[in-house]
Design a protein around this motif. Structure first.
Motif, PDB file in Angstrom:
ATOM      1  N   VAL A 157       5.910   4.056   1.201  1.00  0.00           N
ATOM      2  CA  VAL A 157       4.729   4.688   1.807  1.00  0.00           C
ATOM      3  C   VAL A 157       3.716   3.598   2.130  1.00  0.00           C
ATOM      4  CG1 VAL A 157       2.766   6.252   1.415  1.00  0.00           C
ATOM      5  CG2 VAL A 157       5.018   6.824   0.484  1.00  0.00           C
TER       6      VAL A 157
ATOM      7  N   GLY B  54       0.325   3.032   2.036  1.00  0.00           N
ATOM      8  CA  GLY B  54      -0.822   3.732   1.463  1.00  0.00           C
ATOM      9  C   GLY B  54      -2.118   2.974   1.590  1.00  0.00           C
TER      10      GLY B  54
ATOM     11  N   GLU C 293      -0.284   7.231   4.131  1.00  0.00           N
ATOM     12  CA  GLU C 293      -0.913   8.270   3.292  1.00  0.00           C
ATOM     13  C   GLU C 293      -1.896   7.660   2.301  1.00  0.00           C
ATOM     14  OE1 GLU C 293       2.361  10.142   1.292  1.00  0.00           O
ATOM     15  OE2 GLU C 293       3.262  10.801   3.172  1.00  0.00           O
TER      16      GLU C 293
ATOM     17  N   GLN D  29      -3.569   7.001  -1.319  1.00  0.00           N
ATOM     18  CA  GLN D  29      -2.946   6.832  -2.636  1.00  0.00           C
ATOM     19  C   GLN D  29      -4.030   6.773  -3.705  1.00  0.00           C
ATOM     20  OE1 GLN D  29       0.514   6.533  -3.103  1.00  0.00           O
ATOM     21  NE2 GLN D  29       0.546   7.082  -0.927  1.00  0.00           N
TER      22      GLN D  29
ATOM     23  N   THR E 182      -2.595   3.010  -8.094  1.00  0.00           N
ATOM     24  CA  THR E 182      -1.480   2.379  -7.376  1.00  0.00           C
ATOM     25  C   THR E 182      -1.718   0.877  -7.242  1.00  0.00           C
ATOM     26  OG1 THR E 182      -1.438   4.392  -6.069  1.00  0.00           O
ATOM     27  CG2 THR E 182      -0.127   2.561  -5.224  1.00  0.00           C
TER      28      THR E 182
END
Ligand SMILES: NC(=O)c1ccc[n+]([C@@H]2O[C@H](COP(=O)([O-])OP(=O)(O)OC[C@H]3O[C@@H](n4cnc5c(N)ncnc54)[C@H](OP(=O)(O)O)[C@@H]3O)[C@@H](O)[C@H]2O)c1
Length: 293
Positions: A184, A186, A246, A248, A252
């Motif tokens: 992803v 992010g 996306e 996060q 993360t």
């Protein structure tokens, strides 16, 4: 000048070595491994075997040089402890480099970071942070700048969050690594926060100008992009890698989560005007187009 450099084999340092050699200087480069020594030699520098913790070797390097550029830093951001170890190691190294230069009026150019100024782009006049996870780096640089009072032409070249070359490097480079690992692309928060950036080849010119002409005790901003929105950075990374983009959670990003979430644009208007530095290379979003899946 014969210049002693630490970190001369890194993303920024290799650009600085090329810039120095292309402008009539010679370079002695600290090299902590055989591979780094070979890389330094291939670039046209003379390697000096040793690491940042080998303070006597650092002193030997400075003793042979007309000027010093310090860039080495252990870039392990996996935990607060790892960052703390690197900060401590760098602080001791910078103190040792400065000590040999006392009373010599020789230049010591150290790397630093652009500070954060709430609600506006930070400028060269803003102080460095001395708290938080990398606050110790601010204290080391401030101590190096104070050597201006003791016969060292010490200066700091402050880097934006991303120093990039062929799409890699800096905070944007960390986002790319995480995207490759997690699948992803992010970003933390709403992604509207801005990070400043510069191409390594432009930053290298500023290191040379600071070495050659900046007055003792001064700080400079190697900022080309005043602030790129993190959502826009993640969007290019996602498109180049073919991954979804996306938001996060801050966790993360480990110990860097809070810094990643901060809006921190920065200006180089004073640097450009006073030193005649003009960035000419591609901006971050254009350079990220070099990423390959
Ligand atoms: N890139 C960015 O966006 C950015 C942004 C803000 C600030 N900075 C700062 O700018 C400096 C250079 O960054 P960079 O991106 O060029 O880093 P880099 O590509 O990771 O290179 C780090 C350099 O430091 C050397 N080094 C690391 N630990 C060492 C040690 N213990 N002893 C001796 N040498 C050591 C490395 O040697 P090896 O070749 O042997 O590994 C390499 O030459 C760092 O202080 C970094 O924090 C970078």
């Amino acid at each position: 000048m014969h210049v002693f450099i630490t970190g001369g084999t890194g993303l920024i340092g290799s650009a600085v070595v090329a810039e120095l050699l292309g402008n009539g200087h010679t370079v002695l480069a600290l090299a902590r491994s055989d591979a780094s020594a070979l890389a330094a030699e291939a670039a046209g520098a003379e390697p000096l075997r040793g690491g940042l913790a080998d303070l006597d070797i650092l002193r030997t390097g400075v003793a042979q040089a007309d000027g010093v550029i310090h860039l080495a830093f252990g870039n392990d951001f996996s935990s607060a402890e790892a960052v703390g170890r690197s900060v401590g190691e760098e602080g001791a190294a910078l103190a040792a480099l400065g000590e040999v230069l006392l009373g010599s009026d020789r230049p010591l150019v150290t790397v630093s970071g652009t500070p954060y100024a709430p609600g506006r782009p930070s400028t060269e006049a803003d102080p460095l942070p001395t708290d938080g996870i990398v606050g110790g780096r601010g204290r080391s640089v401030t101590a190096a700048l104070a050597l201006a009072e003791h016969g060292v032409r010490s200066t700091a070249v402050r880097m934006p969050r991303t120093v990039h070359h062929n799409g890699t490097g800096g905070f944007a480079g960390l986002l790319t690594q995480i995207a490759r690992r997690t699948g992803v692309s992010g970003y933390p928060g709403d992604g509207l926060q801005r990070w400043p950036a510069v191409h390594a080849l432009d930053a290298a010119v500023l290191f040379r100008l600071a070495l050659e002409q900046a007055p003792a005790g001064t700080s400079w901003h190697a900022v080309a992009d005043e602030g790129d929105r993190v959502r826009d950075i993640a969007a290019v990374i996602g498109r180049r890698l073919g991954l979804p983009v996306e938001p996060q959670p801050a966790e993360t990003y480990g110990p860097l989560g809070a810094i990643f979430a901060t809006d921190q644009p920065s200006s180089s208007a004073h640097t450009q005007q006073a030193l005649g530095w003009k960035p000419t290379r591609p901006g971050l979003l254009e350079d990220l187009e070099n990423l390959e899946p």
